[in-house]
Design a protein around this motif. Structure first.
Motif, PDB file in Angstrom:
ATOM      1  N   ARG A  37       0.852  -1.189   0.000  1.00 48.30           N
ATOM      2  CA  ARG A  37       0.000   0.000   0.000  1.00 48.30           C
ATOM      3  C   ARG A  37       0.893   1.245   0.000  1.00 48.30           C
ATOM      4  NH1 ARG A  37      -5.327  -1.104   1.271  1.00 48.30           N
ATOM      5  NH2 ARG A  37      -5.626   1.097   1.770  1.00 48.30           N
ATOM      6  N   ILE A  38       0.730   2.058  -1.043  1.00 49.66           N
ATOM      7  CA  ILE A  38       1.545   3.261  -1.209  1.00 49.66           C
ATOM      8  C   ILE A  38       0.620   4.470  -1.162  1.00 49.66           C
ATOM      9  CG2 ILE A  38       3.213   4.451  -2.666  1.00 49.66           C
ATOM     10  CD1 ILE A  38       3.766   1.788  -4.042  1.00 49.66           C
ATOM     11  N   PRO A  39       0.714   5.311  -0.147  1.00 45.05           N
ATOM     12  CA  PRO A  39      -0.105   6.533  -0.139  1.00 45.05           C
ATOM     13  C   PRO A  39       0.265   7.445  -1.305  1.00 45.05           C
ATOM     14  CG  PRO A  39       0.792   6.063   2.046  1.00 45.05           C
ATOM     15  CD  PRO A  39       1.501   5.152   1.086  1.00 45.05           C
ATOM     16  N   ILE A  40      -0.712   8.151  -1.823  1.00 46.48           N
ATOM     17  CA  ILE A  40      -0.455   9.061  -2.938  1.00 46.48           C
ATOM     18  C   ILE A  40       0.549  10.137  -2.538  1.00 46.48           C
ATOM     19  CG2 ILE A  40      -1.532  10.699  -4.530  1.00 46.48           C
ATOM     20  CD1 ILE A  40      -2.238   7.820  -5.074  1.00 46.48           C
ATOM     21  N   THR A  41       0.514  10.545  -1.281  1.00 50.33           N
ATOM     22  CA  THR A  41       1.442  11.588  -0.815  1.00 50.33           C
ATOM     23  C   THR A  41       2.878  11.120  -0.795  1.00 50.33           C
ATOM     24  OG1 THR A  41       0.971  10.909   1.469  1.00 50.33           O
ATOM     25  CG2 THR A  41      -0.319  12.731   0.570  1.00 50.33           C
ATOM     26  N   ALA A  42       3.106   9.781  -0.864  1.00 54.76           N
ATOM     27  CA  ALA A  42       4.475   9.253  -0.852  1.00 54.76           C
ATOM     28  C   ALA A  42       5.055   9.111  -2.252  1.00 54.76           C
ATOM     29  CB  ALA A  42       4.510   7.904  -0.138  1.00 54.76           C
ATOM     30  N   ILE A  43       4.298   9.462  -3.290  1.00 54.26           N
ATOM     31  CA  ILE A  43       4.754   9.315  -4.677  1.00 54.26           C
ATOM     32  C   ILE A  43       5.264  10.661  -5.174  1.00 54.26           C
ATOM     33  CG2 ILE A  43       4.085   8.686  -7.016  1.00 54.26           C
ATOM     34  CD1 ILE A  43       1.953   6.890  -5.836  1.00 54.26           C
ATOM     35  N   VAL A  59       7.848   6.388  -8.719  1.00 52.95           N
ATOM     36  CA  VAL A  59       9.015   6.857  -7.973  1.00 52.95           C
ATOM     37  C   VAL A  59       8.536   7.516  -6.691  1.00 52.95           C
ATOM     38  CG1 VAL A  59      11.092   8.280  -8.034  1.00 52.95           C
ATOM     39  CG2 VAL A  59      10.242   7.226 -10.148  1.00 52.95           C
ATOM     40  N   LEU A  60       9.072   7.088  -5.552  1.00 54.46           N
ATOM     41  CA  LEU A  60       8.680   7.641  -4.262  1.00 54.46           C
ATOM     42  C   LEU A  60       9.500   8.875  -3.926  1.00 54.46           C
ATOM     43  CD1 LEU A  60       8.259   4.422  -2.079  1.00 54.46           C
ATOM     44  CD2 LEU A  60       6.624   5.515  -3.629  1.00 54.46           C
ATOM     45  N   THR A  61       8.993   9.619  -2.984  1.00 60.15           N
ATOM     46  CA  THR A  61       9.731  10.793  -2.503  1.00 60.15           C
ATOM     47  C   THR A  61      10.948  10.354  -1.699  1.00 60.15           C
ATOM     48  OG1 THR A  61       8.348  10.883  -0.521  1.00 60.15           O
ATOM     49  CG2 THR A  61       7.648  12.185  -2.423  1.00 60.15           C
ATOM     50  N   ALA A  62      11.963  11.207  -1.677  1.00 55.64           N
ATOM     51  CA  ALA A  62      13.198  10.908  -0.946  1.00 55.64           C
ATOM     52  C   ALA A  62      13.877  12.209  -0.562  1.00 55.64           C
ATOM     53  CB  ALA A  62      14.136  10.059  -1.808  1.00 55.64           C
ATOM     54  N   PRO A  63      14.586  12.221   0.562  1.00 56.18           N
ATOM     55  CA  PRO A  63      15.324  13.437   0.946  1.00 56.18           C
ATOM     56  C   PRO A  63      16.374  13.795  -0.095  1.00 56.18           C
ATOM     57  CG  PRO A  63      15.172  11.890   2.780  1.00 56.18           C
ATOM     58  CD  PRO A  63      14.703  11.163   1.561  1.00 56.18           C
ATOM     59  N   GLN A  64      16.840  15.027  -0.039  1.00 57.16           N
ATOM     60  CA  GLN A  64      17.833  15.498  -0.999  1.00 57.16           C
ATOM     61  C   GLN A  64      19.096  14.659  -0.894  1.00 57.16           C
ATOM     62  OE1 GLN A  64      18.743  19.632  -0.559  1.00 57.16           O
ATOM     63  NE2 GLN A  64      19.736  19.807  -2.557  1.00 57.16           N
ATOM     64  N   ALA A  65      19.692  14.355  -2.051  1.00 51.49           N
ATOM     65  CA  ALA A  65      20.915  13.559  -2.171  1.00 51.49           C
ATOM     66  C   ALA A  65      20.690  12.094  -1.852  1.00 51.49           C
ATOM     67  CB  ALA A  65      22.048  14.113  -1.292  1.00 51.49           C
ATOM     68  N   ALA A  66      19.477  11.668  -1.641  1.00 50.63           N
ATOM     69  CA  ALA A  66      19.178  10.257  -1.392  1.00 50.63           C
ATOM     70  C   ALA A  66      18.548   9.652  -2.645  1.00 50.63           C
ATOM     71  CB  ALA A  66      18.244  10.088  -0.203  1.00 50.63           C
ATOM     72  N   ARG A 101      11.615  17.040   0.932  1.00 51.62           N
ATOM     73  CA  ARG A 101      10.940  15.768   0.735  1.00 51.62           C
ATOM     74  C   ARG A 101      11.216  14.852   1.931  1.00 51.62           C
ATOM     75  NH1 ARG A 101       9.835  18.862  -3.032  1.00 51.62           N
ATOM     76  NH2 ARG A 101       9.559  18.198  -5.204  1.00 51.62           N
ATOM     77  N   THR A 102      10.241  14.018   2.223  1.00 53.52           N
ATOM     78  CA  THR A 102      10.417  12.987   3.242  1.00 53.52           C
ATOM     79  C   THR A 102      10.670  11.647   2.554  1.00 53.52           C
ATOM     80  OG1 THR A 102       8.034  12.570   3.309  1.00 53.52           O
ATOM     81  CG2 THR A 102       8.928  14.184   4.874  1.00 53.52           C
ATOM     82  N   ASP A 103      11.095  10.693   3.323  1.00 53.90           N
ATOM     83  CA  ASP A 103      11.357   9.364   2.774  1.00 53.90           C
ATOM     84  C   ASP A 103      10.023   8.642   2.567  1.00 53.90           C
ATOM     85  OD1 ASP A 103      12.321   6.958   1.978  1.00 53.90           O
ATOM     86  OD2 ASP A 103      13.547   6.567   3.741  1.00 53.90           O
ATOM     87  N   GLY A 104       9.633   8.470   1.295  1.00 48.89           N
ATOM     88  CA  GLY A 104       8.347   7.856   0.995  1.00 48.89           C
ATOM     89  C   GLY A 104       8.246   6.399   1.416  1.00 48.89           C
ATOM     90  N   THR A 105       9.375   5.716   1.525  1.00 52.07           N
ATOM     91  CA  THR A 105       9.320   4.303   1.926  1.00 52.07           C
ATOM     92  C   THR A 105       8.818   4.126   3.350  1.00 52.07           C
ATOM     93  OG1 THR A 105      11.653   4.412   2.592  1.00 52.07           O
ATOM     94  CG2 THR A 105      11.176   3.680   0.341  1.00 52.07           C
ATOM     95  N   LEU A 106       8.926   5.164   4.185  1.00 50.95           N
ATOM     96  CA  LEU A 106       8.439   5.059   5.563  1.00 50.95           C
ATOM     97  C   LEU A 106       6.916   5.020   5.626  1.00 50.95           C
ATOM     98  CD1 LEU A 106      10.873   7.602   7.301  1.00 50.95           C
ATOM     99  CD2 LEU A 106      11.081   5.107   7.148  1.00 50.95           C
ATOM    100  N   LEU A 107       6.259   5.498   4.562  1.00 51.25           N
ATOM    101  CA  LEU A 107       4.801   5.503   4.541  1.00 51.25           C
ATOM    102  C   LEU A 107       4.212   4.271   3.863  1.00 51.25           C
ATOM    103  CD1 LEU A 107       4.252   9.247   3.516  1.00 51.25           C
ATOM    104  CD2 LEU A 107       4.310   8.268   5.811  1.00 51.25           C
ATOM    105  N   VAL A 108       5.077   3.475   3.231  1.00 48.82           N
ATOM    106  CA  VAL A 108       4.615   2.286   2.517  1.00 48.82           C
ATOM    107  C   VAL A 108       4.471   1.128   3.502  1.00 48.82           C
ATOM    108  CG1 VAL A 108       5.133   0.632   0.679  1.00 48.82           C
ATOM    109  CG2 VAL A 108       5.722   3.053   0.398  1.00 48.82           C
ATOM    110  N   THR A 109       3.376   0.415   3.397  1.00 48.22           N
ATOM    111  CA  THR A 109       3.133  -0.749   4.251  1.00 48.22           C
ATOM    112  C   THR A 109       2.949  -1.989   3.371  1.00 48.22           C
ATOM    113  OG1 THR A 109       0.746  -0.311   4.275  1.00 48.22           O
ATOM    114  CG2 THR A 109       2.067   0.616   6.066  1.00 48.22           C
TER     115      THR A 109
END
Length: 281
Positions: A37-43, A59-66, A101-109
Motif C-alpha cells: 500500500r503506497i499513499p499518494i502523498t508518498a509518490i 518513484v517515491l519521494t526521498a530526501p535530498q541527495a538520497a 521531501r520525506t522518505d516515501g518508503t516510511l509511509l509504505v506498508t
C-alpha cells in the motif's frame, strides 16, 4: 442515492495474481505473496518506460541527495496502462522543486497475502475430467489405428458419460426426499390468507408475517405447512405422503440409472480388450 466515493480503478498485471489498484488516496500493488500500500502523498512522480507502453514506474519521494525507491507496474495492454497512469497522475500532489521531501518508503506498508485453502473438490473434478478425456482420446486413437472394436468401446464410454448429468438428478432427488421428510416430521400447520393469484401470507409461531408464492391454489383461505426453523420451503396443504413417495421414487430411479451408466462406462475398455484378445478370421 448516488455514492460520493469513486470506485477503485484496477489494472490487471501480465502474470496471474499481479494487479494494481488505485483507490481514493492509495495505490495498492498486489502480488501473490504480499500487498503493498503506497499513499499518494508518498509518490514523487511517475515515469513511462519505452518498451511497449504496457508498464510505468512509480518513484517515491526521498530526501535530498538520497536515491528514491521505485517500483515498476506492468499491465496487460498499453491502453489500460495509459488510462491507469493518467488517473494516477491526476491524483498526485503538486510540489515545489525546493520543497523538502520525506522518505516515501516510511509511509509504505506491506502485508502478506493469506492464501485461500486448497479446494480439493475442484482439483478432484479437474483430475476426473482430464482422465476421462485421456481415456476417450486413447480409445478413439486405437479405433483410428485399426482396432475397430474400440469404436464400440468409445460409444459405450460416451453413453456412460451420462452419469455426470444424472448425478445432479440424484442429488436433487435426495434433497427433495430429505426436505419433504423434514417438513413432514417438523412442520407446523397454520392458516394462510390469499394476497393475489398464487400468493398467500401467514403468521408463524413467533408472530412474524411470511409470504408463500408460486402456488396453484386460488382459495381465499388455505392450510399452510411450514418449517419453523426455515430449512425447507412451506407448502399449501398438510399432505406430504404423495410428495414423499414421488421424491423417493425419483431418487431411486436416478440412482439406479447413474450406477448402470457408470458401470457401462467403466466396463467398456475391458470389453474392448476382451474383443481384441480374439483373432479375427
Amino acid at each position: 442515492m448516488i455514492p460520493t466515493t469513486p470506485s477503485a480503478m484496477i489494472l490487471p498485471g501480465r502474470r496471474r495474481g499481479f494487479e494494481a489498484r488505485l483507490e481514493q488516496d492509495t495505490l495498492i500493488l498486489q502480488t501473490p505473496s504480499f500487498s503493498r500500500r503506497i499513499p499518494i502523498t508518498a509518490i514523487e512522480q511517475t515515469e513511462s518506460p519505452k518498451a511497449g507502453g504496457r508498464s510505468f514506474v512509480v518513484v517515491l519521494t526521498a530526501p535530498q541527495a538520497a536515491r528514491p525507491a521505485s517500483w515498476t507496474v506492468q499491465g496487460r495492454s498499453a491502453s489500460a496502462a495509459r488510462a491507469f497512469l493518467d488517473a494516477l497522475q491526476r491524483k498526485l500532489p503538486v510540489r515545489d522543486a525546493s520543497e523538502p521531501r520525506t522518505d516515501g518508503t516510511l509511509l509504505v506498508t506491506e502485508t502478506p497475502v493469506v492464501k485461500p485453502p486448497v479446494d480439493w473438490r475442484r482439483i478432484a473434478s479437474r483430475t476426473a475430467v482430464s482422465l476421462y478425456l485421456l481415456v476417450a482420446a486413447a480409445m478413439l486413437s486405437a479405433g483410428i489405428l485399426g482396432a475397430y472394436e474400440w469404436y464400440s468401446a468409445l460409444l459405450c464410454w460416451l453413453i456412460g458419460s451420462l452419469t455426470v448429468p444424472l448425478r445432479h438428478f440424484v442429488y436433487g432427488g435426495w434433497e427433495m426426499t430429505r426436505e419433504t421428510w423434514w417438513l413432514r416430521t417438523h412442520g407446523v400447520l397454520v392458516e394462510g390468507r390469499r394476497l393475489y393469484a398464487g400468493a398467500y401470507e401467514f403468521t408463524d409461531l413467533e408472530g412474524r408475517t411470511r409470504e408463500l408464492t408460486g402456488t396453484s391454489t386460488h382459495a381465499e383461505r388455505v392450510e399452510i405447512l411450514y418449517d419453523p426453523e426455515g430449512r425447507t420451503e412451506a407448502q399449501v396443504g398438510r399432505g406430504t405422503t404423495g410428495n414423499l413417495i414421488f421424491a423417493v421414487f425419483f431418487f431411486v430411479v436416478c440412482l439406479a440409472m447413474t450406477i448402470a451408466m457408470a458401470c457401462l462406462a467403466l466396463a467398456s475398455p475391458l470389453f474392448a480388450l476382451y474383443l481384441a484378445s480374439f483373432p479375427l478370421y
